[in-house]
Enzyme design. Structure first.
Site: not given
Length: 295
Positions: A177, A247
């Protein structure tokens, strides 16, 4: 309806992505769904499909034997699992936890050990393809789990996604991911440069991107981020903001450092993201990087 051998399923984190995923889960699964969020107004929006609102994590864990999480990031995963009143405090042997947050491989490998001590199975299952796919139940879901756990949870994940991939042991779902999101934001950065150059050289932005989509420069990023948003100057605040990209990029760069890879291209894009945040665009959709050229 998808039939699974679970009495009740719990869902923690019903925000922009999680709320849509929980809705698809509740619509397609044949067992009751119970949900919890720090903002219970978000859970209330799911009452039309009979999602029960849990007053606390304890109440949810006591009722559900499979529990899904979709949280903002690594700190929230650690907090929801390990803090006082968190999942670990109330779990019982035989339950299964599935973390669908985009976090880090490190936190997932930490959590699987803690839950194993309580005879609880754990998997990481972050998702890709964005808000539209979450709405339509067409997410790509990348799973880190044992084969036995994967086979058991796959029917649950199929209520939310169309491509469910076992990537390896717990943590590998996050690795895949993070690479997905790193490549995506690097593509978005390339598109901002192409749009700036192309428009200044006299080509209409939408025409530029639509024409590029017919050639070898085509990509999901070009069609989704470029044509739909960047070329139209549309940077909404209710999709995937710059702060989330920062992030995810920080997680990817941490992984690069751990594996000894000099990810110079990713570091360059990371600097652009932080520049956009400093310019006041932190809450806007990541294609807003283009505004750095306008200034």
């Amino acid at each position: 309806l998808i039939m699974v051998d679970h009495k009740q399923i719990g869902f923690i984190g019903t925000g922009v992505m999680g709320g849509r995923m929980c809705r698809n889960l509740a619509k397609k699964i044949h067992v009751p769904v119970i949900a919890f969020d720090m903002d219970m107004n978000k859970v209330a929006t799911l009452s039309d499909i009979r999602v029960e609102a849990a007053p606390s994590i304890e109440a949810l864990v006591n009722k559900a034997n499979i529990i899904l999480m979709c949280l903002p990031g690594e700190p929230q995963v650690r907090a929801v699992c390990t803090q006082e009143g968190g999942i670990l405090e109330f779990v019982r042997p035989g339950q299964t936890i599935i973390d669908m947050t985009t976090a880090t491989a490190d936190v997932e490998r930490e959590m699987v050990k803690l839950f194993a001590e309580k005879s609880v199975d754990y998997a990481d299952a972050p998702v890709a393809r964005g808000v539209t796919a979450a709405e339509n139940g067409t997410l790509s879901i990348m799973v880190g789990a044992t084969t036995e756990v994967f086979d058991r949870i796959k029917p649950v994940l199929e209520t939310m996604g169309t491509d469910i991939t076992l990537c390896g042991d717990v943590g590998t779902g996050q690795v895949v991911k993070l690479m997905n999101n790193m490549i995506m934001v690097m593509n978005v950065s390339a598109l901002t440069e192409a749009l700036a150059i192309g428009t200044r050289a006299g080509v209409d932005g939408e025409l530029l991107f639509k024409t590029l989509s017919h050639g070898s420069a085509d990509s999901f990023a070009l069609r989704e981020h470029g044509i739909q948003y960047m070329a139209k100057g549309d940077f909404p605040e209710d999709i995937f903001p710059v702060t989330y990209s920062i992030k995810d990029m920080s997680y990817a760069l941490r992984l690069a450092e751990e594996t000894g890879v000099n990810a110079e291209g990713a570091r360059l894009v990371d600097r652009s993201l932080k520049e956009a945040e400093a310019a006041g665009y932190g809450k806007q959709y990541s294609p807003v990087l283009y505004k750095l050229f306008e200034e």
